[in-house]
Structure formats: C-alpha cells, structure tokens
Scaffold this motif. Structure first.
Motif, PDB file in Angstrom:
ATOM      1  N   THR A   4       0.840  -1.184   0.000  1.00  0.00           N
ATOM      2  CA  THR A   4       0.000   0.000   0.000  1.00  0.00           C
ATOM      3  C   THR A   4       0.874   1.232   0.000  1.00  0.00           C
ATOM      4  O   THR A   4       1.750   1.375   0.848  1.00  0.00           O
ATOM      5  CB  THR A   4      -0.879   0.024   1.261  1.00  0.00           C
ATOM      6  OG1 THR A   4      -1.477  -1.236   1.409  1.00  0.00           O
ATOM      7  CG2 THR A   4      -1.933   1.080   1.154  1.00  0.00           C
ATOM      8  N   ARG A 870      -6.590  -2.028 -11.617  1.00  0.00           N
ATOM      9  CA  ARG A 870      -5.253  -1.632 -11.170  1.00  0.00           C
ATOM     10  C   ARG A 870      -4.349  -1.305 -12.352  1.00  0.00           C
ATOM     11  O   ARG A 870      -3.556  -0.378 -12.295  1.00  0.00           O
ATOM     12  CB  ARG A 870      -4.675  -2.779 -10.339  1.00  0.00           C
ATOM     13  CG  ARG A 870      -3.240  -2.677  -9.953  1.00  0.00           C
ATOM     14  CD  ARG A 870      -2.987  -1.729  -8.819  1.00  0.00           C
ATOM     15  NE  ARG A 870      -3.627  -2.154  -7.583  1.00  0.00           N
ATOM     16  CZ  ARG A 870      -3.664  -1.412  -6.481  1.00  0.00           C
ATOM     17  NH1 ARG A 870      -3.131  -0.217  -6.470  1.00  0.00           N
ATOM     18  NH2 ARG A 870      -4.267  -1.841  -5.413  1.00  0.00           N
ATOM     19  N   ASN A 900      -3.947   2.226 -11.849  1.00  0.00           N
ATOM     20  CA  ASN A 900      -4.988   2.709 -10.930  1.00  0.00           C
ATOM     21  C   ASN A 900      -6.091   3.393 -11.750  1.00  0.00           C
ATOM     22  O   ASN A 900      -6.544   4.489 -11.414  1.00  0.00           O
ATOM     23  CB  ASN A 900      -4.365   3.681  -9.922  1.00  0.00           C
ATOM     24  CG  ASN A 900      -5.096   3.671  -8.601  1.00  0.00           C
ATOM     25  OD1 ASN A 900      -5.989   2.843  -8.388  1.00  0.00           O
ATOM     26  ND2 ASN A 900      -4.755   4.579  -7.715  1.00  0.00           N
ATOM     27  N   ASP A 911      -8.820   8.247  -2.048  1.00  0.00           N
ATOM     28  CA  ASP A 911      -8.600   6.816  -2.284  1.00  0.00           C
ATOM     29  C   ASP A 911      -8.267   6.118  -0.953  1.00  0.00           C
ATOM     30  O   ASP A 911      -7.311   6.496  -0.286  1.00  0.00           O
ATOM     31  CB  ASP A 911      -7.426   6.677  -3.271  1.00  0.00           C
ATOM     32  CG  ASP A 911      -7.224   5.256  -3.735  1.00  0.00           C
ATOM     33  OD1 ASP A 911      -7.691   4.325  -3.054  1.00  0.00           O
ATOM     34  OD2 ASP A 911      -6.589   5.086  -4.782  1.00  0.00           O
ATOM     35  N   GLU A 913      -6.730   3.698  -0.289  1.00  0.00           N
ATOM     36  CA  GLU A 913      -5.457   2.990  -0.268  1.00  0.00           C
ATOM     37  C   GLU A 913      -4.381   3.804   0.457  1.00  0.00           C
ATOM     38  O   GLU A 913      -3.389   3.261   0.898  1.00  0.00           O
ATOM     39  CB  GLU A 913      -5.028   2.726  -1.711  1.00  0.00           C
ATOM     40  CG  GLU A 913      -3.972   1.668  -1.834  1.00  0.00           C
ATOM     41  CD  GLU A 913      -3.666   1.357  -3.300  1.00  0.00           C
ATOM     42  OE1 GLU A 913      -3.578   0.174  -3.608  1.00  0.00           O
ATOM     43  OE2 GLU A 913      -3.530   2.286  -4.100  1.00  0.00           O
ATOM     44  N   ASN A 932      -4.274  10.145  -3.623  1.00  0.00           N
ATOM     45  CA  ASN A 932      -3.560   9.170  -4.433  1.00  0.00           C
ATOM     46  C   ASN A 932      -3.624   9.586  -5.910  1.00  0.00           C
ATOM     47  O   ASN A 932      -4.312  10.552  -6.256  1.00  0.00           O
ATOM     48  CB  ASN A 932      -4.204   7.794  -4.237  1.00  0.00           C
ATOM     49  CG  ASN A 932      -3.234   6.668  -4.514  1.00  0.00           C
ATOM     50  OD1 ASN A 932      -2.104   6.877  -4.918  1.00  0.00           O
ATOM     51  ND2 ASN A 932      -3.684   5.453  -4.293  1.00  0.00           N
TER      52      ASN A 932
END
Lengths: 944, 492
Positions: A4, A870, A900, A911, A913, A932
């Motif tokens: 991450t 992704r 992404n 995001d 993440e 992000n």
C-alpha cells in the motif's frame, strides 16, 4: 501480500504486509535481501518532519526496477529461518541482472518511459454557502456556514476603503496591482454584508496539476564462457501532482561482474550507487498541510491570491504577506491556517540521499561435491533533509529551518559450505552450514532554528538567536551473529525434505536473558504425480503437497533494557510545550516514563502451513492453495501501565498474536492451440488475525492512531477503539429531548480496518506481437475512518453540509432545540435518529456531529472496501526476422499502461489505499491525507 | 566496512569445516571473514550502554526538570478546559467548541504528564534521602502536593497511597478524596518541617521559581495548605495557614517565560496565538460580562478597565473577536504564569475570615489585594494605569445599599463574600482554582454564588472523566464510570 502506498507524493513510502501483522513495537515490514545482502527499507519519520506530516520515502524505492532479474517473496516462517530475527514479517529476495554468456556480443537494452499522473479522488466540497457563520457572511471567518452564494447581487464586493470608516483595516496589494480591503459582515437584514460576488472556486484543484515523470534506463551486458558483466544506468525524473516543491529525481548506476577464474574458484562483485533528491509538501494534521488549508477554505475565497503587500490602518507596509481565508488581508503574523498555494510556493522540504550498496562473493569448489561461499556486503546511505517554514507560515509565524542528517550503515557477512551427496538412484541430499555476522549503525543529527532573523536568508543555521536553536543527535548500533545449517534430502524423486536451524545472538537482547536463541524449521514436499499410477495421467499433469513448520524470531529494538533520564520537556495536545533547554529553566532532567527491562528476549513466531500445487491438462490449468497458521509469542509491547506508577509504559515480552489465512491462486490458458491467446489468472487471500493476550492490559492503543487503533484481547489487530453515541441497555441510542443522540463517554470497538478478503483477477489477450493485459483487484470488508469528513463538517466546507433542506410540515428541531418553521430553507440535512426527523444544522455539525468532538468516532467509520482496475497494458513487440535484419536490433517493445485506472468504492474521502501515517501499524485512517494518483504511462524498450 | 575488525572471526562451525579446506585461498578468505570470539562483538559502548541518554542524575538536576513539569501542569489543556467550564473562557472552534458544549469522553483526558510529574517529585524525595538533604526533599514534597491536589480537584477519588511503586503496586487502588486531602496536609506539614532545617543543599541555579529561597517555598507550602483547607471548609485552619503563607507579591510562585516557541514561550500564548488561534476566546464567556459590570458602575471605588484590557483584546484572531490579550497583556509570549500567589493567599484569608464572620479581617485581606492591583501588579506583570482603580473598601460599602453590593445582598457578610468570590473569579483567570470555586461555592456556607450561565444544556460540568488509558490499564477505576456531570466528593 499487501503493498500500500502511503500517498500520491513522488517517492512516497509503501506499507508492505505479508500474512498479517506479527509484531507491535518496531518494524513490521518484511526484510529485503538484494543479491544475498540485507538492505535497508527504512521509512524514517523523524525530527520535526514527523510532526509536520511529510510523506517520507521507503528506501527500497532506491532500487532501479530495470536492474531486477527476479524477485521472490518468502512468506512463511520456515522459508525465512535462514534469515534470522528480522525475517518474521517475511523476506523479499531480489536478484539483480547478471551478464550471460553472449559469445562475445554486447547486449544493449534501452528503456524509456513517460508517465502522466493525476489525482484520482478527492473529498467532496460544497460550493453553495459562503464564508461566515449562522447564515451571514463574515470576512475571515473560520467557517463556511455563511450566506447563500446564489442569493448575492453579483459583481465586485463592496470594500471598506475609507480610512475613517468603521471596520477599515487597511488593505493588501496583490502582485497584479489589485487591492483587497475589509468587507462588511452580513446582518439580519442583509446576510451578505458587503459581499456581492457570486464567484466560486474549486479548492480540490488549487494546488494540483497533472504530474509527470520520465524514466530512462540503459542496460549493457555480455560475457563469455568464464566471465560476465552487466552495467546499468537509470534516471527517473518526476514532477509530482502538486504544482511546486513536489518532485523526485533518482539516478542509479550498477556494475555486476563475475568470473570463473579456475575450475575451483569463482569471484563476483556487484556495486550499485543511487542518488535521490526530492521535495515534498506537508499534509495531514498540520496547519500548513496543503489539504487541511485547502479543503477548509470557503468556496467563495480565491486561494490563488496568496501573497502581496499589507498596508495597515496607520499606513505601515509589510512585505511578503501571507493571504489566506482566515487572514484575507494578509495581516502580518496572523496566518492561522495557511493558504495551500502560499505554502507550496514558500515552504520547502527536501531530502537528498546518497546510497551505495555492494557485495563481493567468492566461491570455492575444492571437491565436486563441496562448495564454500563467502559473501560480504554493505549498504550505506546518508539522507540530508531540510525543512523550511517561511516567515508568516501558519505553524511558525516567525519561520523555522530544520536540517537533519540521517545515516544508516549495514555490514553483512555470510560464510557457508554446501556439500552434496547422491546415495543411490533413489536418495540424494545436501548439507549447508554457515555463519552470519550483521552490524547496523544508525545515526541522526538534527538542528533547528525558529524566529529567522533574515527571513529570506539561505538555509543557514546561524540565522537565529542562540536561544532559538535546538540540536540533537541519536546513535544506534545493533549487532547479530548466527550459525545456521540446512539439510535437504530427496527420495524417489518425489519426496523433498528440508530442515533448517539457526542459532542467533543479538546485541538488543536484555543483559539478563539468554544470549542466543535457536529457531528450527522443517518442510516436506511430496510430488505425488510421480507415483506410478499417476505418472501418465492425462488430466493431472503435476501435483504437489507441501507441509511446513518453522519458528522465527523478532529482535527487540535497541536500548529498551535501560530506564533513562532525559532533558525535561513537556508537551500538550494543543500547545507546543516547554523544554529545559531554555536558559530560563536551568537544564533540568527527568526520568523517562518508559521503564526498561533487562529480560527482553526475542519474540518468537511459529508458523505451520499446508499447501497443494496442481496442474491439469498438460499445464493448461493450474491451481495452488495454501493454508497457514501462525502465532507470535512474547511479543514485545510497550505495555501501557497506570500513569500513577510513575511510568507510562514498560517494554515487556507480553503479548501473543495469531494470524491464519488462506491463499489461492489459479490460472487458465483458454485457447492453447490458437494464435490468439487468452490467459486468465486469479488470486484470493484472506487473513484473520487476533490478539490472543495482552498481559493483563485491556487495550493498547497504537502510536499514530486517529481512530484509536488498538489491540484488545480477543479482537483483530488494530481495531478502531473509540466512542459511539450514548446507548441504553438494549443498544439503542439514548436520544435527548429534541431527538438527537448524545456523546458517548468511553471507548468501545467501533470498526475493523482489516479486510475480510482480497482478490485479484488478471487477463492477458495476445495475438502475435500484440498483447493486452488487464488487472483488477478487490479489497473487501475493511473499515476506514474518515476523520477528514468529520472535521470538514465543523468547518462547513464538506459537500454534505452544502445541502439546502426545507423544514417539513410541523417544523423541525435543530440540535439547540430551536424549531425551524415548516417550509423554511436551511443549510444542512434532515435525519431521523429514531424519534422523528431532526435538522442537522451548524449546531449539530459543530457539536456531536464532528470528528473534533468525542461524541462518536463510529459515525465516521465507513466501508473502506474497493474494487479497482489496477492496471491496463497494451504491448506491441517488433521482433520479426525481417525487422531484425533491417534494423540490426533484436527487438523493440512498445507499451501503453494505465495504472490505478478506475476505482469503485463506497468510501467518500480520498482513495482508501493511502494512509496518513505512512507505513505505520495504524491502518485505515484519513485525516487530510494527500490524495492518491492514477497514471498513464508510455514506454519503449529497444534491445540490441 | 571500515570499522570492521579483521581480528575476530571463527565460531563453532569452523572446527568442522577445517579439515576439508585444501586451498590456501580458502584460509585467507575465512580469516578475513570469520569471527574468533563472537561475544566480544557486543563489547561496544554503544551496545553496553545507551549512547543517547544518561541513566541517572543528581537531585538538583531532577528538581529543575520536575519544576518544569509542575509549571506545564498549570498551563495545560486541563487548565484551559477548567477555564471553559468555569465560564471564564469560551470554546469557539474544533475540539474546544465541543468541550464548551460539555461533550467529552474518557479519551478527552489523560494523566500524563500529571502523574509522571508527581512521581518525579517523589523521586526527588528518595534521592534527597539518599544524600541526607532536607531542603530538596521539602521542595519535592510541595511539588508532589501541588500536583496531587490538581488531580484530586479535577477527578475526585484518585490513586495516591499506592502510587509511585510500580513493582509493589502495579495497579494502585483509588483512595477516597477525603483521605487524599488528609494525606496532602500531612505531606505539606512534613515539607514545612524539612524546609525549616537549618542547612541544606544549595539549588539556586536549578530553582527557576524561587532561586533556591527555602523561606519562600515554606510560605508557598502554607498557602497551599490554606487552599486545601478552604476546599474542605476548615476555615479556621485556612486562616491559620494563610497567615504564614505567601506574604507579598515577591513571594509569588511564577513560571518565567521567554520568546522561543515550543521551548519557553508562555503556553497560553502558544495555544491562543499559534496552535489554536481563534479556537477559544471570550465572546460569550461570563468573565468579561462580570468585569464590564465593574466599569463605570455604581461601584465608584473600582474600575476594571485596565485589567479588562490586560486580559482581553479585540480582533487578534479575526475581526471583532474578543481574544485573549496576546499582544500586550496577560498572555504575551514571555508573560510569567502563576502557580501560587500572594493575591490567592490573601483571598483565601479574606473568604475564610468572612465565612467565620470576622468581616474586618476579611476586608483587610481583600483590601490588600486591591492595594496590589491598584499598584498595577498582577502575576509578575504591570497593567496600564488607564482605567485602573481599586480604592480600599470600608465595611459600609457592603451595606444593603452599599456601592459594592450590586446584587443587594442582605447582610454585610454575604455582600462581602460576593465581592471576594467575584475578585477570586476575576483573578483566577487561567488557573484551575476558578473551576474549583465554581463547584465549591455550590456547597460552601453561607451560600453565595456568581450567576454564571451554562454554554449548553442544563447540567453543569462537575469533574473530568477518568482517562481512557487508566480504564485500559487499572481495574480499580471506579465503576460505573462517573460522567462529567457527577460531583466530586468534597463538593457534594
């Protein structure tokens, strides 16, 4: 494995987690090994940067990806036993590219890539209500609960320009020559006051741009039967998504050489040098954080006018004004929250890293069955960091300059002998014995000045009074040595048994505990498709059963066995604190509130796993599954103790954690016979972790937690331990007389940041030289704490609070108990907590309805699950014989990649993440985290 | 690599390997790399000891560090919350806005550095005993009492008798508040005895409060005793002790401050001006209202304008805001901050005497404070002469129709008490004693109170909630957990 990124900043550190969290105190990241030498993957957040929330790099980013030949992830404890007490969180073994026997030809490959990056998701902001309070415009007010912008008259604002008029405060002159004066506040009769303009501004784009980078890498390699070489150079140059002071420059060079000098003697050496320079901006819980100042700015305030000259009521002129929404005239020394545009043009945070890694390896083969290897390597780097807050910054009105120098030096040596023996056709085996020595030094030196005498001076530490200088240093040395052995036995070509053992001593063990600890492991693999009946099966082409068991340790952090005294300094959550370093206070010391422990021993993780690998129909379909179960005992915990004992924490081998999980991988080759190929691959993993024991403490709250991430016995690791609204015995909210819930008074479990499962789905279509690759991944069932939303509710800029609601028939009560008459429009929302609809207005959002209050953490816990596309890559490869003949090149590859690309999530912030605290153990929290990115990347690779 | 010593090498396995080495190069290689005595590797000063910290200090150095902690505890968030809950300060944004609505939970509060500082004060006493010194021990006892008094005043029943001994009592019991008060009086008696010793260790350089003056520490101990007796309603003892307490403003215990942010700046300045500018202020608070009522009022002997301007200033954080005066008043960057003062001592004396019915002595004590204010002195600073008037009162000013009886109380005693508690309320800005008064006066007899409005709801906050960390670590925390509206025992 979970990787991450901590944020969208260039070079931002990454959080890597293999099979759940295994430790509490210290580094939970895996160990990286490059060409047999452990290398640093530090993400040091030290000095004032820690408080100023600058995203630091992870040092593993220093490696040029084009140098990597292969990367292997050793997940289980047994696989890691050879790597000792740093391997408990898994090991990532990287092998760099070596030259091959090219019969004298020199292979040259050049890869060039350009990438465009932009913000992928921002928190929603409202654009309907202006700056102010209680429905009235107030210039410079902290909130956006002002007048309805659409109802204004339009046109330029009415300034108070007459020095004799009431409310005159002087004016600011902007660089374009325009001036801004004070504006009269709204009144009951005219809620707009002197504010006429209907202009609104998108603060989500104040400081962001489309960032880009170029990455060029050149590899030259070659060799003959005895010797080989590989040389590489790469340059990565990135301008981040933030318009200024956000960049990353990496240059790497590598030389790998090896030679088989004689039959029995081989020598090789690898050396790599990396230079990284970068600038980062502040984020997070910090008055100068770009998202904090940006998202709190009212929609009707233009942040692009960020500096100028302020002339006060009596005509005094101040240069270099910092104009922000709390300080619209740029009054000197009165910033409060910074304007993010001012910030990125004035505050500078840089990092310069010089790193050298290398190793020398000698192999001796005295007998055909025996080889001896000696390998020594180093990893040394220095990181020179600078932080500069210009005068008039929000956090340091008089400016701050801080310089930090960090060095890490690692030295590692292994010597091992490997003996092979074939006993018969059916039995063979090998034995390896070795010794390892490892030494790591860390030193940091930091100096900081405040109240800069010459605000525009270069970065010199003499630019302040001595009383405004603070300096400090830190040194650390850790040494370990270990003996290890590994035995491998093969039987009947289908049974493979590996036994390993490692006895390790580390300087960080307490002086009163054992000086060495032993960690064993065993692994058995059975390739049952070699059985007579299965050998010729047309369905099952390969089958293997794996069983492993192993133990691995986790070293204590250094110096935890001492109780120390330190120069007194006392802080407070809302003030900067005092320090005995001042000449006023005579330099007093106090005893540390951390109680040392002479008996600290390593944590011990035991893991067992069972797995199966299957391939069907001539390897067309594959499946592999692994179940693991691990348990870490004697986990070192800074065990919180009651403060009245005189201590805050005691470092102790106390806790017990466990992780169990399932990892599944499958792949399929859909059209094996055709020129058009379609490969599918899928993976699925789940991990369940649990805190089994906490040595009597009810809860241990992790450092860096915004949602109270804690360890609680019987609960998963790092659950959110916070408040919920007051409840009765049946669990229903106790509502007040007006129908609103009331603030909770103590903590309970309100969320779990650990996902229920993760999955990935990859698909490759290819036809001749063209291929298209798609990768989806999904994280399911994790909670995320959206502190940003709760904070912006109070400020009034969040998208949710820009709604205009209409009071229903019979009127509706607000949190203060006032009734809003039926049909009346108001800023806010209507909600029913169980006693009929109530009006959520400024009073609610500035009371229990904000994350600034202790009323309820739970109301800001959201579903942090996500599905994302992704990666999408379109590849085209030119390597036809005609092309080769024509160009004299072996191949040219083109690739267009989106990273992404699409994110599907219910999470309402950025995001989910990214993480505000970088790769720390507190997961799943958002507090003005920089966003992000998503990227579009084009690359070309030319091989000669 | 340069620091690597080539002498060491060779551990257990080399014996087994040795016989098979047939090549000289092997031996050269191994002697370069192996280690001869592995344990020696740990004989490094950076391993045997912590290179980053000392493991012991002398008592005077510890005293100085502890004083800093005690100072911080008088300018911290807890004190600011008490000021908000006393109605003196208002919370206007972010966390403090919700605190002003009395929305708090166990995680709002913390006992660090409170108890750790108290434990340093106890450690001073242990170290003083080790070197046979009475004076530093006495100071250590005064500091311990100051900190524990704060703890019990804000939380009621607290751990004390079993505190500071982590080995014997890892989870100390909670003592009844009355017992804590008794114990504190004993500690202070011992402190006074120790400070009366004829000789002791010199600590003038480390004592940034009293520059090593044992006499001043002794007087401070008496004033603190008097404060605690006032809390428990022992007015006669309060009078006795205050009579030996701080005898002039020269005896004020003040924390000095400088201009270095995060190092020695006034923590209220840091909070009001830098860290949380505009998050709190005086708009909507009762204190400025009370002070305004004493400007150009029927009370011709009093004009609070100078003090008002010393405390407040308009428009620092934003246009029109009634902000703390961080520019040229009480909250400048280098303003000293009070811990124990002569004015407090005299106001204890005044209130205790008034409650005992000795109105003339009460008045004399009150007038001594007014004389000081009239000279402009307050907490180590001097306020402006403009609008500064504190003429001495006479008892007749407190007649039912007297100039200093704005609420027209019937008796001289109650009218005088009203003036004393108003003076206390005004003087104790940013001292938690103001919050003590607000709660204490609900009980003290005769009952005289200021009419301070609540910021929210109908319930008055009465205490801090035991901190979440304590709930997590100590099973002895009272259950059910008393909420913020539950009175502490001494004020019940």
């Amino acid at each position: 494995m979970v990787i991450t990124k901590s944020g969208g900043d260039p070079g931002a550190g990454a959080y890597i987690q293999i099979r759940g969290q295994n430790t509490i105190n210290g580094n939970a990241q895996p160990l990286f090994i490059v060409d047999g030498i452990p290398v640093s993957n530090s993400n040091i957040n030290d000095g004032s940067a820690a408080g100023n929330a600058i995203v630091q790099q992870s040092r593993i980013n220093d490696i040029n990806p084009e140098d990597i030949e292969s990367m292997e992830v050793l997940k289980g404890a047994s696989a890691a036993a050879l790597w000792g007490t740093r391997a408990a969180n898994g090991v990532i073994v990287i092998t760099t590219k070596k030259g091959k026997d090219s019969k004298g030809k020199v292979n040259i490959s050049f890869k060039s890539a350009v990438s465009f990056d932009k913000v992928n998701k921002m928190p929603p902001l409202q654009t309907t209500y202006g700056q102010g309070n209680n429905g009235r415009f107030i210039q410079g007010n902290k909130y956006s609960y002002g007048d309805l912008i659409a109802d204004r008259t339009g046109g330029p604002d009415t300034y108070i320009t007459d020095p004799t008029a009431s409310g005159y405060q002087g004016y600011v002159t902007f660089p374009d020559g325009t001036k801004r004066y004070a504006i009269a506040s709204g009144t009951a009769a005219n809620p707009h006051g002197g504010k006429n303009s209907k202009d609104i501004y998108d603060h989500a784009s104040d400081v962001f741009q489309t960032g880009h980078y170029t990455d060029n890498a050149l590899n030259i390699s070659g060799g003959n039967a005895r010797s080989n070489f590989a040389i590489s150079y790469s340059n990565l140059s990135q301008d981040g998504i933030i318009k200024a002071f956000s960049n990353y420059q990496r240059n790497t060079a590598r030389v790998n050489v090896g030679s088989q000098f004689t039959e029995w003697f081989r020598a090789s050496a690898n050396v790599a040098y990396t230079k990284v320079g970068s600038s980062r901006v502040q984020q997070g819980d910090n008055l100068d954080g770009i998202l904090l100042g940006g998202t709190r700015t009212p929609p009707d305030f233009n942040n692009q006018y960020y500096t100028g000259t302020y002339t006060n009521e009596s005509g005094q002129v101040f240069n270099d004004a910092h104009v922000s929404y709390r300080n619209p005239l740029g009054i000197d020394q009165n910033t409060i929250y910074s304007n993010p545009v001012w910030n990125i043009n004035n505050n500078r945070n840089t990092s310069d890293v010089d790193r050298i890694t290398g190793n020398v390896e000698l192999n001796i083969t005295p007998k055909s069955w025996l080889s001896i290897t000696g390998r020594t390597g180093i990893d040394n780097y220095t990181d020179a960091r600078l932080e500069r807050f210009a005068r008039n910054s929000a956090s340091f009105l008089t400016g701050l300059l801080s310089k930090n120098w960090i060095t890490e030096k690692q030295f590692n040596t292994d010597v091992f002998a490997n003996a092979n023996k074939t006993f018969s056709n059916n039995f063979s085996g090998s034995v390896l014995v070795g010794v390892n020595y490892n030494s790591r030094r860390y030193a940091s030196l930091s100096d900081q000045i405040t109240s800069l005498i010459v605000p525009t001076a270069p970065d010199i530490l003499t630019n302040a009074l001595n009383s405004n200088l603070t300096a400090k240093n830190y040194n650390q040395l850790i040494r370990t040595y270990a003996y290890y052995a590994q035995a491998e036995v093969q039987a009947y070509n289908m049974l493979f048994l590996t036994l390993t053992g490692r006895s390790e001593s580390a300087s960080t063990f307490g002086s009163k505990t054992n000086s060495s600890f032993f960690f064993p492991s065993a692994a058995l693999a059975w390739q049952f498709t070699k059985l007579k009946g299965l050998e010729s099966s047309s369905i099952l082409s390969f089958g293997k059963l794996r069983l492993t068991w192993g133990q691995v340790g986790i070293q204590p952090q250094p110096y935890q066995n001492f109780t120390t005294f330190a120069p007194a300094s006392f802080g407070d959550s809302y003030a900067n604190g005092v320090s005995a370093a001042s000449s006023l206070y005579g330099g007093g010391y106090v005893r540390s509130t951390t109680a040392g422990n002479d008996y600290l021993s390593p944590e011990r993780k035991t893991e067992s796993e069972v797995g199966v690998d299957l391939r069907f129909l001539n390897n067309r379909f594959t499946f592999s599954g692994t179940y693991y179960n691990n348990n870490t005992k004697d986990v070192i915990l800074s065990l919180p103790v009651p403060y009245e004992t005189g201590y805050a924490v005691r470092n102790i081998n106390a806790a017990e954690l466990s992780n169990k999980g399932l990892e599944l991988d499958a792949s399929a080759d859909i059209f094996p016979q055709s020129a058009f190929k379609w490969n599918l691959s899928a993976n699925f993993s789940l991990n369940r972790n649990k805190v089994l024991s906490l040595a009597g403490a009810t809860a241990y709250t992790l450092p860096d937690s915004y949602a109270g991430q804690s360890l609680i016995q019987g609960q998963p690791f790092g659950i959110f331990y916070g408040t919920d609204f007051l409840k009765d015995e049946s669990g229903k909210y106790k509502l007040d007389a007006n129908g609103f819930p009331q603030g909770g008074t103590s903590n309970e479990v309100v969320g779990n940041p650990n996902p229920k499962w993760r999955g990935g789905l990859g698909s490759t279509f290819s036809y001749k030289g063209v291929s298209l690759y798609l990768l989806f991944d999904k994280v399911y069932g994790n909670d995320f704490y959206n502190g940003t939303r709760g904070a912006l509710y109070l400020i009034g800029t969040h998208g949710d609070v820009g709604n205009t609601s209409v009071a229903p028939t019979g009127g509706i009560k607000d949190y203060n108990g006032n009734t809003i008459a039926a049909g009346t429009k108001f800023q806010g929302n209507i909600q029913d907590f169980g006693a009929g609809p109530v009006a959520l207005t400024q009073a609610w959002y500035q009371g229990p309805g904000t994350s600034f209050s202790s009323a309820s953490t739970k109301q800001f816990v959201e579903d942090g699950g996500s599905t994302r596309l992704r990666e999408v890559t379109l590849n085209y490869s030119l390597r036809s014989p005609g092309f080769r003949k024509f160009t004299h090149l072996s191949s040219v590859d083109f690739a267009l990649t989106g990273r992404n690309v699409v994110l599907w999530t219910k999470y309402t912030g950025t995001d989910p993440e990214v993480s505000i605290t970088g790769p720390s153990l507190s997961r799943g929290q958002d507090w003005f985290t920089n966003p992000n990115t998503k990227s579009l990347l084009f690359s070309i690779k030319i091989n000669y | 690599m340069g620091r690597y010593k080539s002498n060491s090498i060779h551990c257990k396995y080399t014996d087994a390997m040795k016989t098979s080495f047939s090549h000289k190069i092997t031996i050269v290689l191994l002697s370069l790399i192996l280690l001869s005595s592995c344990q020696d590797l740990f004989n490094e000063s950076n391993i045997k000891s912590n290179p980053n910290a000392v493991t012991d200090v002398d008592v005077a150095t510890l005293l100085s560090g502890t004083l800093l902690g005690v100072s911080m505890l008088h300018e911290d968030t807890d004190v600011r919350i008490s000021a908000i809950w006393a109605g003196e300060l208002n919370g206007l944004s972010r966390q403090h806005q919700t605190i002003a609505s009395y929305i708090v939970s166990a995680s709002t509060f913390g006992w660090s550095p409170l108890y750790p500082v108290a434990s340093q004060a106890r450690l001073i006493q242990t170290k003083a005993d080790a070197v046979g010194d009475k004076w530093t021990k006495g100071v250590g006892q005064v500091l311990e009492a100051l900190v524990i008094a704060k703890a019990t005043d804000l939380y009621g029943d607290i751990p004390y008798s079993q505190a500071f001994d982590d080995v014997k009592y890892p989870t100390p019991v909670f003592d009844k508040q009355a017992d804590v008060y008794t114990a504190l009086q004993t500690v202070l008696d011992n402190a006074i005895q120790n400070l009366s010793a004829p000789a002791g260790l010199a600590f003038a350089d480390q004592d940034f409060i009293y520059k090593g003056s044992v006499a001043k520490w002794k007087a401070a101990a008496y004033t603190l005793k008097a404060r605690l007796y006032l809390h428990t309603g022992d007015y006669a003892k309060a009078v006795t002790n205050a009579s030996s307490g701080i005898g002039s403003t020269a005896g004020d215990a003040l924390t000095p401050h400088g201009t270095s942010q995060g190092v020695d700046d006034n923590q209220n300045y840091d909070f009001f001006r830098i860290n949380r500018a505009g998050d709190t202020g005086f708009d909507g608070a009762y204190l400025p209202v009370l002070m305004q009522s004493r400007i150009k009022s029927a009370n011709t002997k009093t004009d609070e304008t100078a003090l008002y301007n010393h405390y407040f200033k308009v428009g620092i954080s934003t246009t029109g805001a009634l902000d703390p005066n961080t520019a040229d008043g009480m909250f400048t960057e280098d303003a000293p901050h009070p811990i124990l003062t002569y004015y407090e001592n005299q106001l204890i004396l005044a209130e205790a005497q008034a409650r005992l019915g000795v109105t003339d002595k009460a008045l004399a004590a009150l007038n001594s404070v007014r004389a000081g204010l009239s000279g402009g002195y307050i907490n180590g600073k001097t306020m402006s002469t403009t609008g500064r008037k504190y003429d001495a009162y006479t008892l007749s000013d407190f007649d039912p129709a007297g100039i200093a009886n704005p609420t027209k109380l019937a008796t001289t005693q109650t009218a005088l008490l009203y003036e004393i508690i108003a003076q206390r309320y005004i003087f104790f800005l940013m001292q938690y004693e103001a919050f003590n008064d607000v709660r204490r006066l609900e009980k003290a007899s005769p009952k005289v109170q200021l009419s301070i409005p609540l910021y929210a709801g109908t319930q008055k906050p009465q205490r801090y909630i035991y901190p979440q960390n304590e709930i997590n670590t100590n099973p002895n925390v009272p259950k059910p957990l008393p909420d913020q509206f539950t009175k502490i025992p001494i004020f019940q």
